[in-house]
Design a protein around this motif. Structure first.
Motif, short mmCIF file in Angstrom:
data_model
loop_
_atom_site.label_atom_id
_atom_site.label_comp_id
_atom_site.label_asym_id
_atom_site.label_seq_id
_atom_site.Cartn_x
_atom_site.Cartn_y
_atom_site.Cartn_z
N ASP A 185 0.74 -1.03 -0.04
CA ASP A 185 -0.09 -0.03 0.09
C ASP A 185 0.72 1.20 -0.05
OD1 ASP A 185 -2.63 1.14 0.30
OD2 ASP A 185 -1.85 2.03 2.09
N ASN A 186 1.73 1.20 0.75
CA ASN A 186 2.72 2.48 0.84
C ASN A 186 3.50 2.60 -0.54
OD1 ASN A 186 2.13 2.90 3.51
ND2 ASN A 186 3.64 1.94 4.17
N LEU A 187 3.97 1.49 -0.96
CA LEU A 187 4.66 1.48 -2.47
C LEU A 187 3.66 2.23 -3.53
CD1 LEU A 187 6.98 0.76 -4.28
CD2 LEU A 187 5.92 -1.50 -4.52
N TRP A 188 2.30 1.68 -3.50
CA TRP A 188 1.48 2.61 -4.50
C TRP A 188 1.31 3.92 -4.19
CZ3 TRP A 188 -3.05 5.14 -4.05
CH2 TRP A 188 -3.78 5.23 -5.25
N ARG A 189 1.34 4.31 -2.69
CA ARG A 189 1.21 5.68 -2.53
C ARG A 189 2.33 6.54 -3.11
NH1 ARG A 189 -1.55 6.04 3.36
NH2 ARG A 189 -3.57 5.01 3.05
N VAL A 190 3.64 5.82 -2.74
CA VAL A 190 4.86 6.60 -3.14
C VAL A 190 5.02 6.68 -4.76
CG1 VAL A 190 7.33 6.44 -3.23
CG2 VAL A 190 5.99 5.87 -1.12
#
Length: 224
Positions: A185-190
């Motif tokens: 999820d954090n990878l998608w946001r970044v």
């Protein structure tokens, strides 16, 4: 791009351990991973015998906020535990009473996001059912150095240690699944915000180049 529901289903398949049926008999352990829909409450039932001890542990693996409400209700209708919007919890009931305990997970406060929840119920039976057949063994002539009770105590100790190891491994798998969900999820946001920043930088660069060209064009016109 994979939808959130499909993503949660894949995580559920990854963390789903043995014992998926909910029709569990008394004095049996249960571990289960399920999807809790948005705006709903789902309850499970576990049958226990009198004077046993029951341990309930749960954690939210995936979903917005990583929080749910949890309620544990005794067979007599008494509310023993009530958690509100927590990501995990562990509760012990000792001793228990005969009947079905109700384990309810609440996601009614979230109208849009479904949650993936893992929970485990461990029943520690104080009765010796299932192992009393040892008492029918003739020990007087066979056991020379050890008494039957000593062997039974040693085997019970090994059994409890193995069960504890299995429970810890199951919880660690659930933690691993939740960490993987957070990382993805954090990878998608970044990635999303990096693309936005790159797009803005390109627009600013093109605007600056166009402004400089117009400035030089206006200067040439004035000179001529």
């Amino acid at each position: 791009m994979m939808s959130a529901s499909a993503h949660l289903c894949l995580l559920a398949c990854f963390t789903l351990a043995g014992g998926l049926t909910l029709d569990m008999g008394p004095n049996q352990n249960m571990e289960f991973t399920f999807l809790l829909s948005a705006g709903t409450t789902e309850c499970f039932h576990q049958t226990t015998a009198r004077n046993d001890s029951m341990e309930v542990e749960y954690q939210v693996i995936a979903g917005s906020g990583l929080d749910v409400g949890f309620t544990l209700i005794s067979p007599s209708g008494q509310r023993l535990v009530s958690d509100f919007r927590r990501s995990d919890g562990s509760h012990m009931v000792d001793p228990t009473e005969d009947g079905d305990y109700h384990l309810c997970f609440d996601n009614s406060f979230s109208k849009l996001s479904e949650k993936m929840v893992f929970f485990e119920v461990v029943i520690n039976s104080r009765s010796s059912a299932g192992r009393d057949e040892w008492g029918d063994v003739a020990t007087a002539e066979i056991m020379v150095e050890y008494k039957l009770e000593d062997i039974r105590a040693r085997m019970d100790s090994v059994y409890l240690r193995l069960e504890k190891s299995r429970q810890i491994q199951t919880v660690l798998r659930a933690f691993e699944a939740r960490a993987r969900y957070l990382l993805e999820d954090n990878l998608w946001r970044v990635s999303f915000w990096s693309c936005i920043n790159l797009f803005v930088m390109l627009i600013v660069a093109v605007t600056q180049i166009y402004t400089l060209q117009r400035l030089f064009d206006d200067t040439k016109r004035v000179c001529t």
